[in-house]
Design a protein around this motif. Structure first.
Motif, PDB file in Angstrom:
ATOM      1  N   ARG A  11       0.868  -1.468   0.035  1.00  0.00           N
ATOM      2  CA  ARG A  11       0.400   0.135   0.272  1.00  0.00           C
ATOM      3  C   ARG A  11       0.432   0.982  -0.193  1.00  0.00           C
ATOM      4  O   ARG A  11       0.490   2.324  -0.340  1.00  0.00           O
ATOM      5  CB  ARG A  11      -1.007  -0.140   1.494  1.00  0.00           C
ATOM      6  CG  ARG A  11      -1.814  -1.066   1.104  1.00  0.00           C
ATOM      7  CD  ARG A  11      -3.177  -0.670   2.310  1.00  0.00           C
ATOM      8  NE  ARG A  11      -3.676  -1.830   2.288  1.00  0.00           N
ATOM      9  CZ  ARG A  11      -3.176  -3.054   2.933  1.00  0.00           C
ATOM     10  NH1 ARG A  11      -2.141  -3.879   3.925  1.00  0.00           N
ATOM     11  NH2 ARG A  11      -4.599  -4.209   3.070  1.00  0.00           N
ATOM     12  N   GLU A  14       4.022   4.156  -4.072  1.00  0.00           N
ATOM     13  CA  GLU A  14       3.168   4.541  -5.442  1.00  0.00           C
ATOM     14  C   GLU A  14       2.756   3.963  -6.520  1.00  0.00           C
ATOM     15  O   GLU A  14       1.243   4.438  -6.850  1.00  0.00           O
ATOM     16  CB  GLU A  14       4.388   5.417  -5.846  1.00  0.00           C
ATOM     17  CG  GLU A  14       4.118   6.791  -6.790  1.00  0.00           C
ATOM     18  CD  GLU A  14       4.804   8.153  -6.557  1.00  0.00           C
ATOM     19  OE1 GLU A  14       4.294   8.872  -7.905  1.00  0.00           O
ATOM     20  OE2 GLU A  14       5.876   7.566  -6.820  1.00  0.00           O
ATOM     21  N   GLN A  17      -0.535   3.199  -5.351  1.00  0.00           N
ATOM     22  CA  GLN A  17      -1.651   3.948  -4.885  1.00  0.00           C
ATOM     23  C   GLN A  17      -2.213   4.666  -6.022  1.00  0.00           C
ATOM     24  O   GLN A  17      -3.727   5.172  -5.657  1.00  0.00           O
ATOM     25  CB  GLN A  17      -1.264   4.920  -3.998  1.00  0.00           C
ATOM     26  CG  GLN A  17      -0.568   4.675  -2.943  1.00  0.00           C
ATOM     27  CD  GLN A  17       0.777   5.685  -1.966  1.00  0.00           C
ATOM     28  OE1 GLN A  17       1.459   6.527  -2.538  1.00  0.00           O
ATOM     29  NE2 GLN A  17       0.591   5.153  -0.713  1.00  0.00           N
ATOM     30  N   LEU A  18      -1.948   4.811  -7.041  1.00  0.00           N
ATOM     31  CA  LEU A  18      -2.246   5.616  -8.387  1.00  0.00           C
ATOM     32  C   LEU A  18      -3.408   4.219  -8.900  1.00  0.00           C
ATOM     33  O   LEU A  18      -3.916   4.503  -9.525  1.00  0.00           O
ATOM     34  CB  LEU A  18      -0.740   5.227  -9.758  1.00  0.00           C
ATOM     35  CG  LEU A  18      -0.299   7.088  -9.525  1.00  0.00           C
ATOM     36  CD1 LEU A  18       1.024   6.820 -10.335  1.00  0.00           C
ATOM     37  CD2 LEU A  18      -1.029   7.920  -9.541  1.00  0.00           C
ATOM     38  N   PHE A  20      -4.378   2.069  -7.731  1.00  0.00           N
ATOM     39  CA  PHE A  20      -6.101   1.604  -6.325  1.00  0.00           C
ATOM     40  C   PHE A  20      -6.734   2.751  -7.169  1.00  0.00           C
ATOM     41  O   PHE A  20      -8.092   2.550  -6.904  1.00  0.00           O
ATOM     42  CB  PHE A  20      -5.494   1.458  -5.668  1.00  0.00           C
ATOM     43  CG  PHE A  20      -6.978   1.741  -4.035  1.00  0.00           C
ATOM     44  CD1 PHE A  20      -7.052   0.579  -4.441  1.00  0.00           C
ATOM     45  CD2 PHE A  20      -7.420   2.287  -3.945  1.00  0.00           C
ATOM     46  CE1 PHE A  20      -7.714  -0.530  -3.212  1.00  0.00           C
ATOM     47  CE2 PHE A  20      -8.276   1.869  -3.383  1.00  0.00           C
ATOM     48  CZ  PHE A  20      -8.571   0.683  -2.443  1.00  0.00           C
ATOM     49  N   ASP A  21      -6.106   4.254  -6.808  1.00  0.00           N
ATOM     50  CA  ASP A  21      -7.054   5.402  -6.906  1.00  0.00           C
ATOM     51  C   ASP A  21      -8.167   5.447  -8.267  1.00  0.00           C
ATOM     52  O   ASP A  21      -8.972   5.473  -8.860  1.00  0.00           O
ATOM     53  CB  ASP A  21      -6.080   6.158  -7.023  1.00  0.00           C
ATOM     54  CG  ASP A  21      -6.542   7.077  -5.415  1.00  0.00           C
ATOM     55  OD1 ASP A  21      -6.656   6.387  -5.015  1.00  0.00           O
ATOM     56  OD2 ASP A  21      -4.844   8.065  -5.262  1.00  0.00           O
ATOM     57  N   ALA A  22      -7.056   5.000  -9.737  1.00  0.00           N
ATOM     58  CA  ALA A  22      -7.632   4.287 -11.307  1.00  0.00           C
ATOM     59  C   ALA A  22      -8.482   3.420 -10.753  1.00  0.00           C
ATOM     60  O   ALA A  22      -9.676   3.682 -11.982  1.00  0.00           O
ATOM     61  CB  ALA A  22      -6.282   4.490 -11.514  1.00  0.00           C
ATOM     62  N   MET A  24     -10.774   2.578  -8.434  1.00  0.00           N
ATOM     63  CA  MET A  24     -11.883   3.200  -8.319  1.00  0.00           C
ATOM     64  C   MET A  24     -12.477   4.789  -8.695  1.00  0.00           C
ATOM     65  O   MET A  24     -13.734   4.500  -9.223  1.00  0.00           O
ATOM     66  CB  MET A  24     -11.317   4.311  -6.450  1.00  0.00           C
ATOM     67  CG  MET A  24     -11.065   3.513  -5.795  1.00  0.00           C
ATOM     68  SD  MET A  24     -12.566   1.734  -5.640  1.00  0.00           S
ATOM     69  CE  MET A  24     -13.556   2.605  -4.478  1.00  0.00           C
ATOM     70  N   GLN A  25     -11.446   5.338  -9.927  1.00  0.00           N
ATOM     71  CA  GLN A  25     -12.250   5.793 -11.228  1.00  0.00           C
ATOM     72  C   GLN A  25     -12.876   5.185 -12.035  1.00  0.00           C
ATOM     73  O   GLN A  25     -14.125   5.649 -12.038  1.00  0.00           O
ATOM     74  CB  GLN A  25     -11.077   7.125 -11.154  1.00  0.00           C
ATOM     75  CG  GLN A  25     -10.390   8.538 -11.070  1.00  0.00           C
ATOM     76  CD  GLN A  25      -9.926   8.927 -11.913  1.00  0.00           C
ATOM     77  OE1 GLN A  25      -8.741   8.614 -12.037  1.00  0.00           O
ATOM     78  NE2 GLN A  25     -10.337  10.019 -12.875  1.00  0.00           N
ATOM     79  N   GLU A  28     -16.306   4.292 -10.351  1.00  0.00           N
ATOM     80  CA  GLU A  28     -17.628   5.217 -10.389  1.00  0.00           C
ATOM     81  C   GLU A  28     -17.928   5.997 -11.857  1.00  0.00           C
ATOM     82  O   GLU A  28     -19.265   5.385 -12.081  1.00  0.00           O
ATOM     83  CB  GLU A  28     -16.822   6.746  -9.333  1.00  0.00           C
ATOM     84  CG  GLU A  28     -16.240   6.145  -8.409  1.00  0.00           C
ATOM     85  CD  GLU A  28     -17.705   5.978  -7.771  1.00  0.00           C
ATOM     86  OE1 GLU A  28     -18.886   6.188  -8.198  1.00  0.00           O
ATOM     87  OE2 GLU A  28     -17.634   5.070  -6.895  1.00  0.00           O
ATOM     88  N   CYS A  53      -3.920  -3.635  -9.120  1.00  0.00           N
ATOM     89  CA  CYS A  53      -3.362  -3.886  -7.542  1.00  0.00           C
ATOM     90  C   CYS A  53      -3.172  -5.004  -7.405  1.00  0.00           C
ATOM     91  O   CYS A  53      -2.234  -5.325  -5.900  1.00  0.00           O
ATOM     92  CB  CYS A  53      -4.571  -3.314  -6.474  1.00  0.00           C
ATOM     93  SG  CYS A  53      -5.449  -0.974  -7.133  1.00  0.00           S
ATOM     94  N   THR A 107      -2.490   7.996 -16.740  1.00  0.00           N
ATOM     95  CA  THR A 107      -1.924   7.330 -15.558  1.00  0.00           C
ATOM     96  C   THR A 107      -1.699   6.150 -15.382  1.00  0.00           C
ATOM     97  O   THR A 107      -1.183   6.048 -14.892  1.00  0.00           O
ATOM     98  CB  THR A 107      -3.802   7.878 -14.665  1.00  0.00           C
ATOM     99  OG1 THR A 107      -3.799   9.108 -13.891  1.00  0.00           O
ATOM    100  CG2 THR A 107      -3.552   6.939 -12.935  1.00  0.00           C
TER     101      THR A 107
END
Length: 133
Positions: A11, A14, A17-18, A20-22, A24-25, A28, A53, A107
């Motif tokens: 976790r 980097e 983290q990138l 995981f955020d991507a 989640m995007q 959505e 991930c 990304t």
């Protein structure tokens, strides 16, 4: 002084983290895909983005063995490239607007760059026991 916090888990990476955020995007954005895509594009793009991930987490746990570590990083790299392909389809099918699609694609280029660097130079990431082999 700008000292980085030591990396103690996947976790903290980097790339993770990138990714995981991507993911989640993508989750959505994909909520707005048509119902007819639920079992195809929606599932594929969610699965591959999450696999980036998951494979990174597995790679982190396999740091005892360089070959296993690099293999899981390679799997993560492949999933990131697959996700880029699904992003392209989603944009072409007008499920994702061009600019958010481009941003997601960029990304994933950053994620891929980090993964390729880790694959090319795994030594700093390996556990001490793996370095002695």
């Amino acid at each position: 002084m700008n000292q980085k916090k030591p990396i103690q888990s996947h976790r903290d990476l980097e790339a993770y983290q990138l990714a995981f955020d991507a993911a989640m995007q993508i989750f959505e954005l994909s909520k707005k895909f048509t119902v007819e895509e639920r079992f195809s594009l929606t599932d594929q793009i969610r699965r591959s983005s999450r696999s980036v991930c998951a494979n990174l987490a597995e790679a982190w746990r396999k740091r005892r063995y360089e070959g296993a570590f690099v293999a899981k990083l390679s799997d993560s790299e492949a999933e990131a490239a697959e996700t880029q392909t699904w992003i392209e389809f989603a944009v072409k099918c007008n499920y994702i607007d061009i600019e958010p699609g481009r941003e997601l694609y960029r990304t994933y280029n950053r994620i891929l760059g980090k993964l390729v660097n880790m694959i090319a130079n795994p030594s700093p990431w390996l556990m001490p026991i793996a370095r002695r082999q």
